[in-house]
Design an enzyme around this catalytic site. Sequence first.
Site, PDB file in Angstrom:
ATOM      1  CD  GLU A  87      -2.828   1.102   2.467  1.00  0.00           C
ATOM      2  OE1 GLU A  87      -3.126  -0.006   2.950  1.00  0.00           O
ATOM      3  OE2 GLU A  87      -3.262   2.176   2.909  1.00  0.00           O
ATOM      4  CE  LYS A 283      -5.821  -1.387   5.751  1.00  0.00           C
ATOM      5  NZ  LYS A 283      -5.018  -0.507   4.903  1.00  0.00           N
ATOM      6  CG  ASP A 299       1.373 -16.818  11.414  1.00  0.00           C
ATOM      7  OD1 ASP A 299       0.615 -16.105  10.739  1.00  0.00           O
ATOM      8  OD2 ASP A 299       1.075 -17.959  11.797  1.00  0.00           O
ATOM      9  CG  HIS A 396      -3.772   7.300   0.202  1.00  0.00           C
ATOM     10  ND1 HIS A 396      -3.143   6.318   0.930  1.00  0.00           N
ATOM     11  CD2 HIS A 396      -4.537   6.666  -0.710  1.00  0.00           C
ATOM     12  CE1 HIS A 396      -3.516   5.156   0.474  1.00  0.00           C
ATOM     13  NE2 HIS A 396      -4.364   5.327  -0.520  1.00  0.00           N
TER      14      HIS A 396
HETATM   15  C1  MEV Z   1      -5.314   3.251   5.475  1.00  0.00           C
HETATM   16  O1  MEV Z   1      -4.655   2.082   5.042  1.00  0.00           O
HETATM   17  C2  MEV Z   1      -5.251   3.376   6.977  1.00  0.00           C
HETATM   18  C3  MEV Z   1      -6.050   4.547   7.561  1.00  0.00           C
HETATM   19  O2  MEV Z   1      -7.405   4.465   7.117  1.00  0.00           O
HETATM   20  C4  MEV Z   1      -5.966   4.430   9.055  1.00  0.00           C
HETATM   21  C5  MEV Z   1      -6.866   5.398   9.805  1.00  0.00           C
HETATM   22  O3  MEV Z   1      -7.907   5.800   9.289  1.00  0.00           O
HETATM   23  O4  MEV Z   1      -6.521   5.673  10.979  1.00  0.00           O
HETATM   24  C6  MEV Z   1      -5.514   5.851   7.066  1.00  0.00           C
END
Ligand code: MEV
Length: 449
Positions: A87, A283, A299, A396
């Site tokens: 990513e 995430k 793992d 991003h």
């Molecule tokens: C993207 O891979 C992860 C985010 O969505 C985490 C977040 O929102 O804190 C940017």
Amino acid sequence: MKDQKTISGFSKLSKRGKIKWIAKNFFTDPEAVKNELVSYWHNNEDQQKILDGFSENTISNYPMPYGVAPNFVINNKPFCVPMVIEESSVVAAASSAAKFWMSRGGFKTKILNTKKVGQVHFKWNGDKEKLIALFPEIKPKLVQAAKSLTKNMEERGGGIDEIELIDFTDKEPNYYQLKVLFETCDSMGANFINSILEQFALTLKNYCLKHPSFSGSEKEVQIIMSILSNYTPECVVRAMVECPVDDLGKFPNGMTSEEFAQKFETAINIAHIDPYRATTHNKGIFNGIDSVVIATGNDFRAIEACGHTYAAKDGSYKSLSHCKVEDDVFKFWLDIPLAIGTVGGLTSLHPIAKRSLELLGSPNAEELMGIIAATGLAQNFAAVRSLITVGIQQGHMKMHLLNILNHLQATELEIKSAVDFFNNKVISFSSVRDFIKKKRANPTKMATE
Ligand code: MEV
């Protein structure tokens, strides 16, 4: 009619044979597919054999970007952290957060505990009171029978820590469990734990069959299964950063450090209140954690599964990280269970995993837990910082612009002018495609048009 898309004896085919079969039956251009898959084979046959040995039916390798995030200062020591992730923005975000905290004391980590867990699940159809009364006698017999398996680990300072008999009969008729805690030192310990659990199951069964207090019937005790648990709430590391609010500095659009600290704390609180936000928030933490876990040959499925269970340990799914602004000090920390290893398994077999560990100064398991947790915290800091200041898309999409340009097979000149052009503009696939189209139709026009 014979279905060309199924086969028996596939695993017996050679690698080229496997490729030939899938290329012929699943692709429109078999020759191109064959060549492409073979082109990812390692040019060193021995290295390729090692990779093939990790799994079954391997036909090629699947390349993933291997990046590094420099400028991590963890417990006053500098690190350049290896990250395997597909990513865009993740490595850049980790590097940027690492640099931010480098001049503010860096990351501190603390091991809270290091115990792993395994279970023998069984049904006991005999006298419950007798089983419970005899358990203190059974325990040393379990340990004794597993001696040959625990000897080496005991020499390294690990072994079996605790064996508990748990009565689950109120949830499932006659269901009991042996819950076992282990110390596995620098190894993740999956094979060690599973071998001991299977031995425990055997010993338990034999004990029950032979003991004069019991009926001796095979039906009295039934082993259901013996397996480690990937939930390790007693193998937890804390990573933290803190600094006076004033030292946080200035943020885009004139945001003050006080405003930033307050907004940041609120953002973390939201991830403690709302599972929708908590999932995305965590995430982001795992963007950092998984990429180091993969780079070091650990793992990531086990780490993810455990982390999410831990995030729900209080009855609802919550943020793994915490923030407090107290007495004008900004404190941000992450508690995370990380059952990882630095010896055994892939860590010492995968050629790049070995290099990753070398790059990190050959850490032991506890040090690696700290490095991984610090990377997760850095990732979370960078994501939330973007979200509460300029928004996530700016950074991003800047990174994503390059992916779009690659997809459009842009030349170096086109890339340069696109990067200049989109510097202060909204990036989308269609806007970039239109830009490149125009540029190709009229190459002499400048990017600043
Ligand atoms: C993207 O891979 C992860 C985010 O969505 C985490 C977040 O929102 O804190 C940017």
